[in-house]
Design an enzyme around this catalytic site. Structure first.
Site, mmCIF file in Angstrom:
data_model
loop_
_atom_site.group_PDB
_atom_site.id
_atom_site.type_symbol
_atom_site.label_atom_id
_atom_site.label_comp_id
_atom_site.label_asym_id
_atom_site.label_seq_id
_atom_site.Cartn_x
_atom_site.Cartn_y
_atom_site.Cartn_z
ATOM 1 N N CYS A 144 3.598 -24.631 26.931
ATOM 2 C CA CYS A 144 3.938 -24.249 25.554
ATOM 3 C C CYS A 144 3.131 -25.081 24.563
ATOM 4 C CB CYS A 144 5.435 -24.423 25.331
ATOM 5 S SG CYS A 144 5.925 -24.495 23.620
ATOM 6 N N GLU B 229 5.481 -17.175 -7.004
ATOM 7 C CA GLU B 229 5.414 -16.968 -5.549
ATOM 8 C C GLU B 229 4.684 -15.655 -5.291
ATOM 9 O OE1 GLU B 229 6.391 -18.282 -2.445
ATOM 10 O OE2 GLU B 229 5.683 -16.347 -1.684
ATOM 11 N N CYS C 239 15.185 -24.042 24.653
ATOM 12 C CA CYS C 239 14.152 -24.832 23.992
ATOM 13 C C CYS C 239 14.836 -25.985 23.264
ATOM 14 C CB CYS C 239 13.392 -23.939 23.019
ATOM 15 S SG CYS C 239 12.358 -24.835 21.872
ATOM 16 N N CYS D 266 3.291 -29.798 3.644
ATOM 17 C CA CYS D 266 3.587 -29.738 5.084
ATOM 18 C C CYS D 266 2.330 -30.026 5.882
ATOM 19 C CB CYS D 266 4.187 -28.384 5.447
ATOM 20 S SG CYS D 266 3.166 -27.003 4.960
HETATM 21 N N1 SAH Z 1 9.143 -23.989 -1.949
HETATM 22 C C1 SAH Z 1 9.636 -23.022 -1.015
HETATM 23 C C2 SAH Z 1 8.547 -22.357 -0.148
HETATM 24 C C3 SAH Z 1 7.359 -23.157 0.251
HETATM 25 S S1 SAH Z 1 6.319 -22.415 1.499
HETATM 26 C C4 SAH Z 1 10.739 -23.621 -0.179
HETATM 27 O O1 SAH Z 1 10.913 -24.824 -0.152
HETATM 28 O O2 SAH Z 1 11.465 -22.877 0.463
HETATM 29 C C5 SAH Z 1 4.947 -21.917 0.621
HETATM 30 C C6 SAH Z 1 5.120 -20.622 -0.137
HETATM 31 O O3 SAH Z 1 3.898 -20.372 -0.836
HETATM 32 C C7 SAH Z 1 5.364 -19.384 0.723
HETATM 33 O O4 SAH Z 1 6.536 -18.760 0.292
HETATM 34 C C8 SAH Z 1 4.132 -18.488 0.451
HETATM 35 O O5 SAH Z 1 4.446 -17.110 0.422
HETATM 36 C C9 SAH Z 1 3.686 -18.977 -0.902
HETATM 37 N N2 SAH Z 1 2.284 -18.763 -1.277
HETATM 38 C C10 SAH Z 1 1.192 -18.818 -0.472
HETATM 39 N N3 SAH Z 1 0.071 -18.666 -1.183
HETATM 40 C C11 SAH Z 1 0.457 -18.526 -2.473
HETATM 41 C C12 SAH Z 1 -0.256 -18.337 -3.699
HETATM 42 N N4 SAH Z 1 -1.582 -18.285 -3.722
HETATM 43 N N5 SAH Z 1 0.447 -18.253 -4.837
HETATM 44 C C13 SAH Z 1 1.806 -18.316 -4.836
HETATM 45 N N6 SAH Z 1 2.522 -18.490 -3.696
HETATM 46 C C14 SAH Z 1 1.868 -18.578 -2.542
#
Ligand code: SAH
Length: 386
Positions: A16, A267, A93, A342
């Site tokens: 994995c 978003e 898992c 992340c």
């Molecule tokens: N802050 C949120 C999600 C973070 S993950 C939480 O904590 O739950 C990152 C997010 O960025 C995802 O939802 C993805 O769809 C979005 N994303 C990716 N590229 C983007 C862009 N160019 N403009 C706006 N959002 C985007």
């Protein structure tokens, strides 16, 4: 020696490859992650520490299993072997929610007795491709998504009935259709076959609606700690205009809203924005607005209109932020930026840009959202210095 220990904790660890740190005990994993992150951030600022979990197993509330057959024709489900399309059968898992693994085992059994065809990636024939399960950490609500190649599931009603009978805790079942030869799990169209088509979960006192495609942190108790840090680092007074960029289902913005004057969420994902709008309404938050757009484009628009943004909270995907967005920040000139990352490598790339363009990193903290893996989440606070 290391290999032996790894395999005694998980029989498929090697194939994995998902748990890169399985050979370290949890305390060591935390120390290792902290040190790696501190080294990366060193040119910009100090890492305060790492926030770990008390019980680091079975934290994944979103579980995905790909279905197939082994060499003998038996139905198996599990994960792809790293960098291949070979399926590693997984029954239990260490990371996944245990209830979700039990439901997947039941589905393996039911597809056999219902004679449901398993999709074959080589020929493109067969029906069931994947199962995705999402579990609400606080609410215990469970969503099962059956990903099929075509929309018709033979004996659908009896199949769902049998599944619910064995797991009455399932609150919704969705059939998603993916007829493309792709490594993406979910296809475009879907049909709710049981329950409301989404689950709800609670974080930091707010309730969130989660639909199959929307982004929601896979480790909710650690997400809660992460969001608490974001609020602490943002240090809002109640009057600020806050931009929550890459807001997903609006979690961070909604948690920040009671501490701010006004929040703007942006978003790209349409489903996530829909969930965010509904979530704000349900949580009775009236000082937040969501835009479905590219974060960079919206930031440029706000800058062109000459509107003020005091604080930016940003949580981009692994690829980090775009240059467009970062550039717009240097025009918007928010007093503070709280960057949630992340991927420390893209964070460092973006910190280099911001710290070269009027910002200084004040502090940072790592949060262990993904025990046993080498991933680490980091929150950084940046202040405008000129
Ligand atoms: N802050 C949120 C999600 C973070 S993950 C939480 O904590 O739950 C990152 C997010 O960025 C995802 O939802 C993805 O769809 C979005 N994303 C990716 N590229 C983007 C862009 N160019 N403009 C706006 N959002 C985007």
């Amino acid at each position: 020696m290391v290999k032996e220990k790894k395999e005694s904790l998980c029989p498929v660890a090697k194939k994995c490859g998902g748990c890169q740190l399985l050979h370290m005990n949890y305390k060591k994993q935390l120390a290792w992650k902290k040190e790696q992150t501190a080294q990366l951030l060193k040119p910009y600022g100090r890492l305060e520490g790492i926030i770990g979990m008390e019980k680091p197993e079975h934290y994944r509330c979103k579980v995905h299993a790909v279905f197939g057959r082994d060499g003998k024709g038996n139905i198996i489900s599990g994960t792809y072997q790293a960098k291949t399309h070979k399926i590693v059968p997984v029954e239990k898992c260490l990371l996944e929610n245990e209830k979700a693994d039990m439901i997947i085992a039941t589905i393996r059994k039911l597809v056999k007795s219902f004679k449901i065809k398993i999709y074959d990636e080589d020929t493109g024939y067969g029906l069931l491709r994947h199962v995705m399960i999402r579990v609400g950490y606080e609410t215990g609500q469970i969503m099962v998504v059956l990903v099929l190649r075509s929309p018709i599931l033979p004996s659908k009603n009896n199949f769902i009935k049998a599944l619910i009978k064995e797991h009455p805790e399932i609150t919704t079942v969705v059939i998603n259709v993916n007829d493309q030869k792709t490594s993406m799990v979910l296809g475009k169209s879907q049909q709710v076959v049981y329950g409301p088509g989404y689950i709800k979960d609670r974080l930091c006192g707010m309730e969130f609606k989660i639909s199959p495609r929307a982004f929601y942190q896979v480790n909710p108790p650690q997400a809660q700690r992460l969001y608490e840090k974001v609020i602490e680092y943002a240090d809002l007074s109640g009057t600020e205009t806050v931009l929550d960029a890459y807001c997903g289902t609006g979690t961070i913005g909604m948690i920040a809203a009671p501490h701010a004057g006004h929040v703007i969420g942006v978003e790209l994902n349409r489903d996530a924005v829909r969930d965010a709008v509904a979530g704000a309404k349900e949580n009775r938050i009236s000082n937040i607005r969501f835009y479905q757009a590219d974060a960079g484009e919206l930031a440029v628009e706000i800058a062109e209109e000459g509107d003020q943004v005091d604080v930016v909270l940003m949580d981009p995907p692994r690829t980090g932020s775009s240059e467009k967005f970062l550039k717009a920040l240097t025009v918007l000139k928010p007093k503070k930026i709280v960057y949630v990352s992340c991927n420390p490598e893209t964070l460092v790339r973006d910190l280099k840009y911001l710290c070269g363009n009027g910002y200084q990193m004040k502090k940072g903290v790592a949060v262990d959202m993904f025990p046993f893996t080498d991933d680490v989440e980091v929150v950084c606070r940046l202040d405008r210095i000129k």
